[in-house]
Design a protein around this motif. Structure first.
Motif, PDB file in Angstrom:
ATOM      1  N   ASP A  78       0.869  -1.170   0.000  1.00  0.00           N
ATOM      2  CA  ASP A  78       0.000   0.000   0.000  1.00  0.00           C
ATOM      3  C   ASP A  78       0.912   1.227   0.000  1.00  0.00           C
ATOM      4  OD1 ASP A  78      -1.693   2.146   0.572  1.00  0.00           O
ATOM      5  OD2 ASP A  78      -3.047   0.857   1.734  1.00  0.00           O
ATOM      6  N   PHE A  79       1.132   1.786  -1.175  1.00  0.00           N
ATOM      7  CA  PHE A  79       2.035   2.921  -1.323  1.00  0.00           C
ATOM      8  C   PHE A  79       1.561   4.142  -0.543  1.00  0.00           C
ATOM      9  CE2 PHE A  79       2.964   0.362  -5.080  1.00  0.00           C
ATOM     10  CZ  PHE A  79       4.347   0.330  -5.052  1.00  0.00           C
ATOM     11  N   CYS A  80       0.253   4.247  -0.292  1.00  0.00           N
ATOM     12  CA  CYS A  80      -0.272   5.378   0.456  1.00  0.00           C
ATOM     13  C   CYS A  80      -0.010   5.234   1.950  1.00  0.00           C
ATOM     14  CB  CYS A  80      -1.767   5.534   0.209  1.00  0.00           C
ATOM     15  SG  CYS A  80      -2.158   6.055  -1.465  1.00  0.00           S
ATOM     16  N   LYS A  81      -0.164   4.039   2.469  1.00  0.00           N
ATOM     17  CA  LYS A  81       0.059   3.826   3.901  1.00  0.00           C
ATOM     18  C   LYS A  81       1.548   3.736   4.228  1.00  0.00           C
ATOM     19  CE  LYS A  81      -4.305   1.798   5.284  1.00  0.00           C
ATOM     20  NZ  LYS A  81      -4.972   3.033   5.377  1.00  0.00           N
ATOM     21  N   ASP A  82       2.369   3.297   3.267  1.00  0.00           N
ATOM     22  CA  ASP A  82       3.805   3.139   3.511  1.00  0.00           C
ATOM     23  C   ASP A  82       4.598   3.646   2.308  1.00  0.00           C
ATOM     24  OD1 ASP A  82       6.291   2.454   4.459  1.00  0.00           O
ATOM     25  OD2 ASP A  82       6.011   0.291   4.228  1.00  0.00           O
ATOM     26  N   PRO A  83       4.594   4.970   2.066  1.00  0.00           N
ATOM     27  CA  PRO A  83       5.306   5.490   0.897  1.00  0.00           C
ATOM     28  C   PRO A  83       6.812   5.258   0.965  1.00  0.00           C
ATOM     29  CG  PRO A  83       4.550   7.278   2.292  1.00  0.00           C
ATOM     30  CD  PRO A  83       3.934   6.025   2.828  1.00  0.00           C
ATOM     31  N   GLU A  84       7.346   5.102   2.172  1.00  0.00           N
ATOM     32  CA  GLU A  84       8.780   4.862   2.329  1.00  0.00           C
ATOM     33  C   GLU A  84       9.203   3.520   1.728  1.00  0.00           C
ATOM     34  OE1 GLU A  84      12.670   5.598   3.190  1.00  0.00           O
ATOM     35  OE2 GLU A  84      10.974   6.981   3.209  1.00  0.00           O
ATOM     36  N   ILE A  85       8.231   2.635   1.484  1.00  0.00           N
ATOM     37  CA  ILE A  85       8.518   1.313   0.919  1.00  0.00           C
ATOM     38  C   ILE A  85       9.256   1.424  -0.418  1.00  0.00           C
ATOM     39  CG2 ILE A  85       6.361   0.971  -0.371  1.00  0.00           C
ATOM     40  CD1 ILE A  85       7.984  -1.704   1.824  1.00  0.00           C
ATOM     41  N   ILE A  86       9.062   2.537  -1.119  1.00  0.00           N
ATOM     42  CA  ILE A  86       9.747   2.739  -2.394  1.00  0.00           C
ATOM     43  C   ILE A  86      11.257   2.623  -2.218  1.00  0.00           C
ATOM     44  CG2 ILE A  86      10.329   4.479  -4.152  1.00  0.00           C
ATOM     45  CD1 ILE A  86       7.436   5.410  -4.016  1.00  0.00           C
ATOM     46  N   CYS A  87      11.767   3.121  -1.110  1.00  0.00           N
ATOM     47  CA  CYS A  87      13.215   3.092  -0.873  1.00  0.00           C
ATOM     48  C   CYS A  87      13.651   2.061   0.155  1.00  0.00           C
ATOM     49  CB  CYS A  87      13.696   4.466  -0.434  1.00  0.00           C
ATOM     50  SG  CYS A  87      13.554   5.704  -1.735  1.00  0.00           S
ATOM     51  N   SER A  88      12.728   1.565   0.964  1.00  0.00           N
ATOM     52  CA  SER A  88      13.142   0.704   2.078  1.00  0.00           C
ATOM     53  C   SER A  88      12.893  -0.784   1.866  1.00  0.00           C
ATOM     54  CB  SER A  88      12.438   1.147   3.361  1.00  0.00           C
ATOM     55  OG  SER A  88      11.041   0.914   3.264  1.00  0.00           O
ATOM     56  N   SER A  89      12.176  -1.160   0.818  1.00  0.00           N
ATOM     57  CA  SER A  89      11.857  -2.571   0.632  1.00  0.00           C
ATOM     58  C   SER A  89      13.106  -3.391   0.322  1.00  0.00           C
ATOM     59  CB  SER A  89      10.856  -2.742  -0.516  1.00  0.00           C
ATOM     60  OG  SER A  89      10.610  -4.124  -0.737  1.00  0.00           O
TER      61      SER A  89
END
Length: 127
Positions: A78-89
Motif C-alpha cells: 500500500d504505497f499510500c500507507k507506507d510510501p517509504e517502501i519505495i526506498c526501504s523494501s
C-alpha cells in the motif's frame, strides 16, 4: 529525527508552480480525494512526490489495484500507507526505479500543454 512535512508551502516571488495547502485533501483533476493520507515526501530515482502520484502507484501497481480485482505487480504494498517502501523494501529493491519509470511514463511522456507536446518535441530533436 524525521519531521512531519509542513502543512503549507510558501509562495515566493517568481514561483512558477502554485503553493500547496496540505491541511485537508484537495481533489485531483478527476475530483478524487481517495488518496488522502498518502505522504508527499519525494522518494525514488525521480522523487515520487505528492498524494496524487503515490495514489496512482497504488491504483495501478499496488494494493488498490489488487483490492479492485485488477492485476497488480505489488498487490500487498500500500504505497499510500507506507510510501517509504519505495526506498526501504528489501524484497522489492527495484521499487525506486519502478516508481521513477512509472512517473516518467505517466506524467512526462504524456505532457501535452498549450501546444507543447513532449513526444513530438523529442521526435523532432532525435530526427
Amino acid at each position: 529525527a524525521w519531521a512531519d512535512p509542513p502543512r503549507t508551502c510558501d509562495v515566493y516571488e517568481g514561483q512558477k508552480a502554485g503553493g500547496f495547502d496540505n491541511s485537508e485533501p484537495v481533489p485531483n483533476g478527476s475530483g478524487r480525494t481517495d488518496v488522502e493520507g498518502c505522504c508527499w515526501w519525494g522518494r525514488g530515482v525521480i522523487q515520487t512526490t505528492g498524494i496524487c502520484n503515490f495514489g496512482k502507484l497504488n491504483y495501478y501497481l499496488g494494493k488498490r489495484a489488487a483490492s479492485d480485482g485488477r492485476d497488480a505487480a505489488y498487490p500487498k504494498i500500500d504505497f499510500c500507507k507506507d510510501p517509504e517502501i519505495i526506498c526501504s523494501s528489501e524484497e522489492f529493491e527495484e521499487l525506486k526505479w519502478i516508481a521513477g519509470m512509472f512517473y516518467w511514463m505517466e506524467s512526462v511522456q504524456k505532457y501535452d500543454v498549450e501546444g507543447w507536446n513532449y513526444m513530438e518535441r523529442l521526435e523532432e530533436f532525435v530526427d
